[in-house]
Design a protein around this motif. Structure first.
Motif, mmCIF file in Angstrom:
data_model
loop_
_atom_site.group_PDB
_atom_site.id
_atom_site.type_symbol
_atom_site.label_atom_id
_atom_site.label_comp_id
_atom_site.label_asym_id
_atom_site.label_seq_id
_atom_site.Cartn_x
_atom_site.Cartn_y
_atom_site.Cartn_z
ATOM 1 N N ASP A 79 41.583 31.594 40.728
ATOM 2 C CA ASP A 79 41.588 32.587 39.727
ATOM 3 C C ASP A 79 41.536 33.888 38.911
ATOM 4 O OD1 ASP A 79 42.404 29.954 38.607
ATOM 5 O OD2 ASP A 79 40.737 29.241 37.388
ATOM 6 N N VAL A 80 40.192 34.526 39.938
ATOM 7 C CA VAL A 80 39.806 35.611 39.827
ATOM 8 C C VAL A 80 41.441 36.449 39.983
ATOM 9 C CG1 VAL A 80 38.615 38.360 39.763
ATOM 10 C CG2 VAL A 80 37.661 35.258 39.802
ATOM 11 N N ALA A 81 41.897 36.190 41.477
ATOM 12 C CA ALA A 81 43.525 37.102 41.033
ATOM 13 C C ALA A 81 44.343 37.148 40.759
ATOM 14 C CB ALA A 81 43.737 36.849 43.179
ATOM 15 N N ALA A 82 44.200 35.737 40.484
ATOM 16 C CA ALA A 82 45.133 35.364 38.934
ATOM 17 C C ALA A 82 45.290 35.779 38.158
ATOM 18 C CB ALA A 82 45.735 33.342 38.503
ATOM 19 N N GLY A 83 43.791 36.601 37.027
ATOM 20 C CA GLY A 83 43.822 37.014 35.900
ATOM 21 C C GLY A 83 42.960 36.558 34.912
ATOM 22 N N HIS A 84 42.894 35.196 35.910
ATOM 23 C CA HIS A 84 41.712 34.568 34.525
ATOM 24 C C HIS A 84 40.088 34.238 35.654
ATOM 25 C CE1 HIS A 84 45.415 33.340 33.714
ATOM 26 N NE2 HIS A 84 45.216 32.574 34.961
ATOM 27 N N ALA A 85 39.806 35.130 35.367
ATOM 28 C CA ALA A 85 38.311 35.480 35.774
ATOM 29 C C ALA A 85 37.036 34.516 34.631
ATOM 30 C CB ALA A 85 38.178 37.210 35.600
ATOM 31 N N PRO A 86 36.283 34.113 35.434
ATOM 32 C CA PRO A 86 35.230 33.700 34.287
ATOM 33 C C PRO A 86 34.616 34.482 33.286
ATOM 34 C CG PRO A 86 34.305 33.682 36.709
ATOM 35 C CD PRO A 86 35.397 34.564 36.615
ATOM 36 N N ARG A 106 52.454 37.011 49.692
ATOM 37 C CA ARG A 106 52.030 37.807 48.587
ATOM 38 C C ARG A 106 50.532 38.710 48.669
ATOM 39 N NH1 ARG A 106 55.089 38.808 43.776
ATOM 40 N NH2 ARG A 106 56.335 38.158 44.820
ATOM 41 N N ALA A 107 50.556 39.963 48.394
ATOM 42 C CA ALA A 107 49.530 39.946 47.835
ATOM 43 C C ALA A 107 48.999 39.781 46.500
ATOM 44 C CB ALA A 107 48.969 41.369 49.017
ATOM 45 N N ALA A 108 48.164 39.436 46.060
ATOM 46 C CA ALA A 108 47.778 39.179 45.158
ATOM 47 C C ALA A 108 46.599 39.823 44.370
ATOM 48 C CB ALA A 108 47.930 38.034 44.106
ATOM 49 N N VAL A 109 45.838 40.560 43.200
ATOM 50 C CA VAL A 109 44.861 41.422 42.905
ATOM 51 C C VAL A 109 44.475 41.332 41.352
ATOM 52 C CG1 VAL A 109 46.181 43.220 42.891
ATOM 53 C CG2 VAL A 109 43.301 43.390 43.109
ATOM 54 N N GLY A 110 42.816 40.879 41.269
ATOM 55 C CA GLY A 110 42.196 40.421 39.685
ATOM 56 C C GLY A 110 40.995 41.337 39.963
ATOM 57 N N LEU A 111 41.027 42.108 38.593
ATOM 58 C CA LEU A 111 39.993 43.081 38.554
ATOM 59 C C LEU A 111 39.358 42.455 37.054
ATOM 60 C CD1 LEU A 111 41.240 46.709 38.585
ATOM 61 C CD2 LEU A 111 40.660 45.177 40.852
ATOM 62 N N ALA A 112 37.949 42.077 36.901
ATOM 63 C CA ALA A 112 38.147 41.618 35.934
ATOM 64 C C ALA A 112 35.969 42.615 36.148
ATOM 65 C CB ALA A 112 37.282 40.462 36.400
ATOM 66 N N ARG A 113 36.115 43.685 34.560
ATOM 67 C CA ARG A 113 35.414 44.064 34.425
ATOM 68 C C ARG A 113 34.406 43.318 33.677
ATOM 69 N NH1 ARG A 113 36.408 50.000 33.474
ATOM 70 N NH2 ARG A 113 36.808 49.661 35.455
ATOM 71 N N TYR A 114 32.530 43.229 33.721
ATOM 72 C CA TYR A 114 31.540 42.784 32.813
ATOM 73 C C TYR A 114 30.562 43.889 32.422
ATOM 74 C CZ TYR A 114 32.966 38.600 34.701
ATOM 75 O OH TYR A 114 34.265 38.164 34.702
ATOM 76 N N ALA A 115 29.485 43.309 30.856
ATOM 77 C CA ALA A 115 28.585 43.777 30.858
ATOM 78 C C ALA A 115 27.437 43.884 31.601
ATOM 79 C CB ALA A 115 28.645 43.514 29.149
ATOM 80 N N GLY A 116 26.649 44.749 30.967
ATOM 81 C CA GLY A 116 25.322 44.640 31.779
ATOM 82 C C GLY A 116 25.652 44.316 33.727
ATOM 83 N N ASP A 117 24.516 43.384 33.645
ATOM 84 C CA ASP A 117 24.224 42.994 35.391
ATOM 85 C C ASP A 117 25.342 41.449 35.409
ATOM 86 O OD1 ASP A 117 22.508 41.077 33.607
ATOM 87 O OD2 ASP A 117 21.187 41.843 34.934
ATOM 88 N N GLU A 118 26.412 41.244 34.112
ATOM 89 C CA GLU A 118 26.957 40.532 34.702
ATOM 90 C C GLU A 118 27.759 39.990 36.114
ATOM 91 O OE1 GLU A 118 27.089 37.127 31.991
ATOM 92 O OE2 GLU A 118 24.446 37.828 31.643
ATOM 93 N N ALA A 119 27.992 41.425 35.557
ATOM 94 C CA ALA A 119 28.732 40.767 36.938
ATOM 95 C C ALA A 119 28.117 40.824 38.452
ATOM 96 C CB ALA A 119 29.458 42.551 37.558
ATOM 97 N N GLU A 120 27.115 41.075 38.442
ATOM 98 C CA GLU A 120 26.365 40.953 39.763
ATOM 99 C C GLU A 120 26.126 38.487 39.370
ATOM 100 O OE1 GLU A 120 22.182 41.198 41.866
ATOM 101 O OE2 GLU A 120 22.686 42.610 40.154
#
Length: 217
Positions: A79-86, A106-120
């Motif tokens: 889902d992240v590559a489709a634009g639906h990150a946690p 098709r090549a898909a890319v999704g970026l998702a930015r998180y607060a604090g250490d939530e990305a980890e």
């Protein structure tokens, strides 16, 4: 044979034209949309990366996962590559896709930015989900099996990475997709390289390297 080619063409066109829908879910640290973070991510995805030969340089609408009801682990990993990150701790996200010259490629890319250490924490969740996604099987002739994928140094410009290949049949026709999840600081980067019949691993590596260099520049 002619009828088969027409069906392949229609299926490839359908996959190429799909746009994302739905949304992720999560509990705990609430998602707080940061307008600046959203603008930065959109700006990153509007850059034109040096993609491998045969890929359009102009980004298009986000890829859509081409399966119906699937295992939650598989859905989360894709889902992240489709634009639906946690959503837990999410401050912004954006997604695009690039059309390739292969059938249904098709090549898909999704970026998702998180607060604090939530990305980890979210990367840990998603990499575990990707490892747990062993098979996708739905009604109508869709059956894909997953195995680990080695993308070499392509995904190592970030802090950590995980990858897998799903290969089998989609609606009865050969289909494959490579899934690469990476984390660079507070940002998750998801790349999916999909196509009818098969996808080339070296081409996936080049895609990941190009898209990561764009997202981390």
């Amino acid at each position: 044979m002619k009828a088969r080619i027409i069906v392949y063409g229609l299926l490839a066109a359908t996959l190429a034209g799909c746009a994302g829908s739905g949304s992720g879910s999560g509990a705990g640290v609430a998602a707080v949309v940061d307008a600046q973070a959203m603008a930065q991510l959109r700006e990153v995805l509007n850059r034109r990366p040096s993609l491998p030969d045969g890929f359009a340089q102009r980004p298009e609408q986000a890829w859509r996962v081409p399966f119906g009801r699937v295992d939650q682990a598989c859905r989360s990993a894709l889902d992240v590559a489709a634009g639906h990150a946690p959503q837990e701790g999410l401050t912004g996200q954006a997604a695009v896709s690039y059309q390739g010259d292969g059938l249904g490629e098709r090549a898909a890319v999704g970026l998702a930015r998180y607060a604090g250490d939530e990305a980890e924490a979210r990367f840990d969740d998603l990499s575990e989900a990707l490892e747990s996604c062993r098979e996708i099987r739905t009604a109508g002739g869709t059956a894909l099996r997953a195995r680990r994928l080695d993308v070499g140094d392509a995904a190592r410009s970030g802090d950590e990475a995980a990858a897998a290949r799903l290969r089998g049949r989609l609606n009865g026709y050969p289909y494959a997709l490579d899934v690469v999840l990476s984390r660079d600081g507070d940002t998750l980067v998801s790349v999916v390289h999909a196509g009818m019949s098969d996808v080339n691993r070296d081409r996936t590596r080049k895609l990941v390297a190009a898209l990561l260099s764009m997202s981390t520049a």
